[in-house]
Design an enzyme around this catalytic site. Structure first.
Site, PDB file in Angstrom:
ATOM      1  CB  SER A 156      -0.881  -0.039   1.258  1.00 40.55           C
ATOM      2  OG  SER A 156      -1.649   1.131   1.374  1.00 40.55           O
ATOM      3  CE  LYS A 182      -4.734  -0.024   0.306  1.00 42.47           C
ATOM      4  NZ  LYS A 182      -5.385  -0.866   1.328  1.00 42.47           N
ATOM      5  CG  LEU A 183      -1.293   3.913  -6.774  1.00 41.56           C
ATOM      6  CD1 LEU A 183      -1.482   4.786  -8.021  1.00 41.56           C
ATOM      7  CD2 LEU A 183       0.150   3.975  -6.279  1.00 41.56           C
ATOM      8  CE  LYS A 184      -4.017   3.572   2.323  1.00 39.11           C
ATOM      9  NZ  LYS A 184      -5.277   3.061   2.884  1.00 39.11           N
ATOM     10  CG  ASP A 190      -7.807   2.215   0.631  1.00 36.79           C
ATOM     11  OD1 ASP A 190      -8.965   2.661   0.730  1.00 36.79           O
ATOM     12  OD2 ASP A 190      -7.205   1.653   1.582  1.00 36.79           O
ATOM     13  CG  ASN A 210      -8.258   4.881   3.709  1.00 37.72           C
ATOM     14  OD1 ASN A 210      -7.173   4.905   3.145  1.00 37.72           O
ATOM     15  ND2 ASN A 210      -8.645   3.854   4.452  1.00 37.72           N
ATOM     16  CD  GLU A 239      -8.876  -0.934   0.565  1.00 33.43           C
ATOM     17  OE1 GLU A 239      -7.921  -1.134  -0.226  1.00 33.43           O
ATOM     18  OE2 GLU A 239      -8.762  -1.042   1.788  1.00 33.43           O
ATOM     19  CG  ASP A 249     -10.636  -1.204   4.782  1.00 37.70           C
ATOM     20  OD1 ASP A 249     -10.969  -1.724   5.851  1.00 37.70           O
ATOM     21  OD2 ASP A 249      -9.521  -0.633   4.651  1.00 37.70           O
ATOM     22  CE  LYS A 251      -7.382  -2.516   6.542  1.00 37.45           C
ATOM     23  NZ  LYS A 251      -7.616  -1.062   6.640  1.00 37.45           N
ATOM     24  N   GLY A 281      -4.315  -4.627   5.988  1.00 41.58           N
ATOM     25  CA  GLY A 281      -3.363  -4.459   7.074  1.00 41.58           C
ATOM     26  C   GLY A 281      -3.559  -3.122   7.741  1.00 41.58           C
TER      27      GLY A 281
HETATM   28  O1  OSB Z   1      -7.230   1.520   4.545  1.00 37.55           O
HETATM   29  O2  OSB Z   1      -6.141  -0.232   4.167  1.00 37.55           O
HETATM   30  C1  OSB Z   1      -6.247   0.832   4.768  1.00 37.55           C
HETATM   31  C2  OSB Z   1      -3.112   1.426   6.877  1.00 37.55           C
HETATM   32  C3  OSB Z   1      -3.658   2.005   8.000  1.00 37.55           C
HETATM   33  C4  OSB Z   1      -5.018   2.231   8.040  1.00 37.55           C
HETATM   34  C5  OSB Z   1      -5.833   1.873   6.954  1.00 37.55           C
HETATM   35  C6  OSB Z   1      -5.281   1.275   5.827  1.00 37.55           C
HETATM   36  C7  OSB Z   1      -3.897   1.087   5.783  1.00 37.55           C
HETATM   37  C8  OSB Z   1      -3.197   0.562   4.612  1.00 37.55           C
HETATM   38  C9  OSB Z   1      -1.842  -0.076   4.821  1.00 37.55           C
HETATM   39  O3  OSB Z   1      -3.600   0.680   3.486  1.00 37.55           O
HETATM   40  C10 OSB Z   1      -1.934  -1.533   4.964  1.00 37.55           C
HETATM   41  C11 OSB Z   1      -0.671  -2.165   5.492  1.00 37.55           C
HETATM   42  O4  OSB Z   1       0.298  -2.248   4.739  1.00 37.55           O
HETATM   43  O5  OSB Z   1      -0.643  -2.599   6.659  1.00 37.55           O
HETATM   44 MG    MG Z   2      -8.421   0.473   3.129  1.00 34.89          MG
END
Ligand code: OSB
Ligand code: MG
Length: 368
Positions: free
Chosen positions: A135, A161-163, A189, A191, A214, A239, A263, A291
Site C-alpha cells: 500500500s 495499491k495507491l492511496k 484506496d 479511505n 477500495e 474495507d 482486516k 493491514g
Molecule cells: O485503509 O487499508 C487501509 C493502513 C492504516 C489504516 C488503513 C489502511 C492502511 C493501509 C496499509 O492501506 C496496509 C498495510 O500495509 O498494513
Molecule cells: Mg483500506
C-alpha cells in the site's frame, strides 16, 4: 483455561517513512499489545487501533480503557475460557471491535499453543506462503510516487495499491500506468474520502483497468456504494464498511461491493474474519487480507488468515522492512513476492524480548 494475568503493553514504533492517507499522516505507530497469561500457556494479540480515531472511531487510549475496565474483567470471570467463548462473553459491550480482537487473538494464541496447533491450520489454510502487495501512501509529487512504486516493484511486490483522495486520484494512476505498464496489478484506496457527487470523477478511473477501488464513500454509506457501483465499471471493494459477517452479507446482497478487504482487527478478530471469508466464498466474492501497519506479531496472524482458499487477491501483508527498521519479531522477508505463513503453534512467532523492551513505553498488568 483461566486467565491468570493480562498485560497491556504500549510500544512506540517509528515508521520507515511517513504514511499519508486521505485521513492523515502517520509517522509513528502507537502500538498496543495484549499479552495473556494462563496456567497452561501465554498468548499475544496486537490491537490495530491508531492513536487518533480517524480511520475508525476506535483509538488506542480508548482501547486501553475499555480493555482495562470492561473487557478483561468480563473474561476473568470465566473458568473455562477458550477463544470461541471470548466474543459471547464480551457481546454485552457494544462496538470496540479492535480492542476485542486483540484480546480474542491473545486468548486464541494461548489456546493454540497449549494444543500445539498453528493458527493457519485452525483457520483452514490451504497455502504455506502468500502473495504480497504493498500500500503506497499519498506523496508530495508524482515523481516521488513513481520512485517509491519502482522501489517496491524491484523488491518483488506483486500488486500495488495507491492511496487516493480528491486532487490525488486520476493523475497518480495515469503516471503509474504510463511508467509501469498496463499489466501491473494496480488498485486504489480512498479511505472514505469521496461522496456520490464525485461519481463522474471516480468513473474516470475506469479507463485504467484497476483491480478495484477500495472504500470510496463513507463507512456507513453502503447504499451509496451500491449506487456508485451502477455508475462505474471498476469493481468496488469495501474495507471500513465491513465490520462483521452480517455487514458483509448485507453489502453483497445490496450490490455495494464485488470484493472485500478483510482486516481481523476491524471485525473483532480472526474467528469473525473467517466467517466473513465464508460468507464471501458462498457468494463468489473474492477477498484479500488488509493491514493496519502491524508489527510482526499482527502480521504473523494475518498471514495465517491470508492462506485461506477464498483469499484470491494479493493482500497488504508486506514485509517487515516496508514498515519498520526494527520489528519486534524475526523480520518477515519477501521471497519472490511472497511471505511464508508461520508454521509454529498459535500465531507461530513471539516478540523478541530485547527488541520489544527497546520500544516499550509502558506496561500495565490487569490482575483479574
Ligand atoms: O485503509 O487499508 C487501509 C493502513 C492504516 C489504516 C488503513 C489502511 C492502511 C493501509 C496499509 O492501506 C496496509 C498495510 O500495509 O498494513
Ligand atoms: Mg483500506
Amino acid at each position: 483455561m483461566k486467565l491468570d494475568r493480562v498485560e497491556l503493553r504500549r510500544l512506540r514504533m517509528p515508521l520507515v517513512s511517513p504514511f499519508r492517507t486521505s485521513f492523515g499522516i502517520e509517522t509513528v505507530r502507537d502500538v498496543l499489545l495484549v499479552h495473556v497469561v494462563t496456567a497452561e500457556a501465554e498468548g499475544w494479540g496486537e490491537c490495530v487501533a491508531d492513536a487518533a480515531p480517524a480511520y475508525s472511531s476506535e483509538y488506542v487510549d480508548g482501547a486501553v480503557d475499555v480493555l482495562r475496565r470492561f473487557l478483561v474483567p468480563a473474561l476473568a470471570e470465566q473458568d473455562h475460557l477458550n477463544a470461541t467463548s471470548v466474543a459471547p462473553a464480551l457481546a454485552r459491550f457494544r462496538g470496540h471491535r479492535m480492542a476485542k480482537a486483540a484480546l480474542e487473538t491473545a486468548v486464541l494464541d494461548a489456546e493454540l499453543r497449549m494444543r500445539g496447533v498453528p493458527l493457519s491450520r485452525e483457520l483452514g489454510a490451504v497455502r504455506d506462503r502468500v502473495p504480497c502487495g504493498v500500500s503506497v501512501g499519498i506523496m508530495d509529487s508524482v515523481d516521488e510516487l513513481l520512485d517509491a512504486v519502482g522501489r517496491y516493484l524491484d523488491e518483488g511486490y506483486l500488486r500495488i495499491k495507491l492511496k487516493i483522495e480528491p486532487g490525488w486520484d486520476v493523475e497518480p494512476v495515469v503516471a503509474v500506468r504510463k511508467r509501469f505498464g498496463a499489466e501491473l496489478p494496480l488498485q486504489v484506496d480512498a479511505n472514505a474520502a469521496y461522496t456520490l457527487a464525485d461519481a463522474s470523477q471516480l468513473a474516470k478511473l475506469d479507463a485504467f483497468d484497476l483491480l478495484l477501488i477500495e472504500q470510496p464513500l463513507a463507512e456507513n454509506d453502503v447504499l451509496g456504494h451500491a449506487r456508485l457501483a451502477a455508475l462505474m465499471r471498476t469493481p468496488i471493494c469495501l474495507d471500513e464498511s465491513i465490520t462483521s459477517a452480517r455487514a458483509a452479507a448485507d453489502a453483497i446482497t445490496l450490490g455495494a461491493c464485488r470484493i472485500v478487504n478483510i482486516k481481523p482487527g476491524r471485525v473483532g478478530g480472526y474467528l469473525e474474519a473467517r466467517r466473513i471469508h465464508d460468507v464471501c466464498a458462498a457468494h463468489g466474492i473474492p477477498v484479500w487480507c488488509g493491514g493496519m501497519l502491524e508489527t510482526g506479531l499482527g502480521r504473523a496472524a494475518n498471514l495465517a488468515l491470508a492462506a485461506l482458499p477464498g483469499f484470491t487477491l494479493p493482500g497488504d501483508t508486506s514485509a517487515s522492512d516496508r514498515y519498520y527498521h526494527a520489528d519486534i519479531t524475526e523480520p518477515f522477508v519477501l521471497h519472490d513476492g511472497h511471505l511464508e505463513v508461520p508454521a509454529g503453534p498459535g500465531i507461530g512467532i513471539e516478540p523478541a524480548q530485547d527488541a520489544l523492551d527497546a520500544v516499550t513505553t509502558s506496561s500495565e498488568w490487569c490482575a483479574p
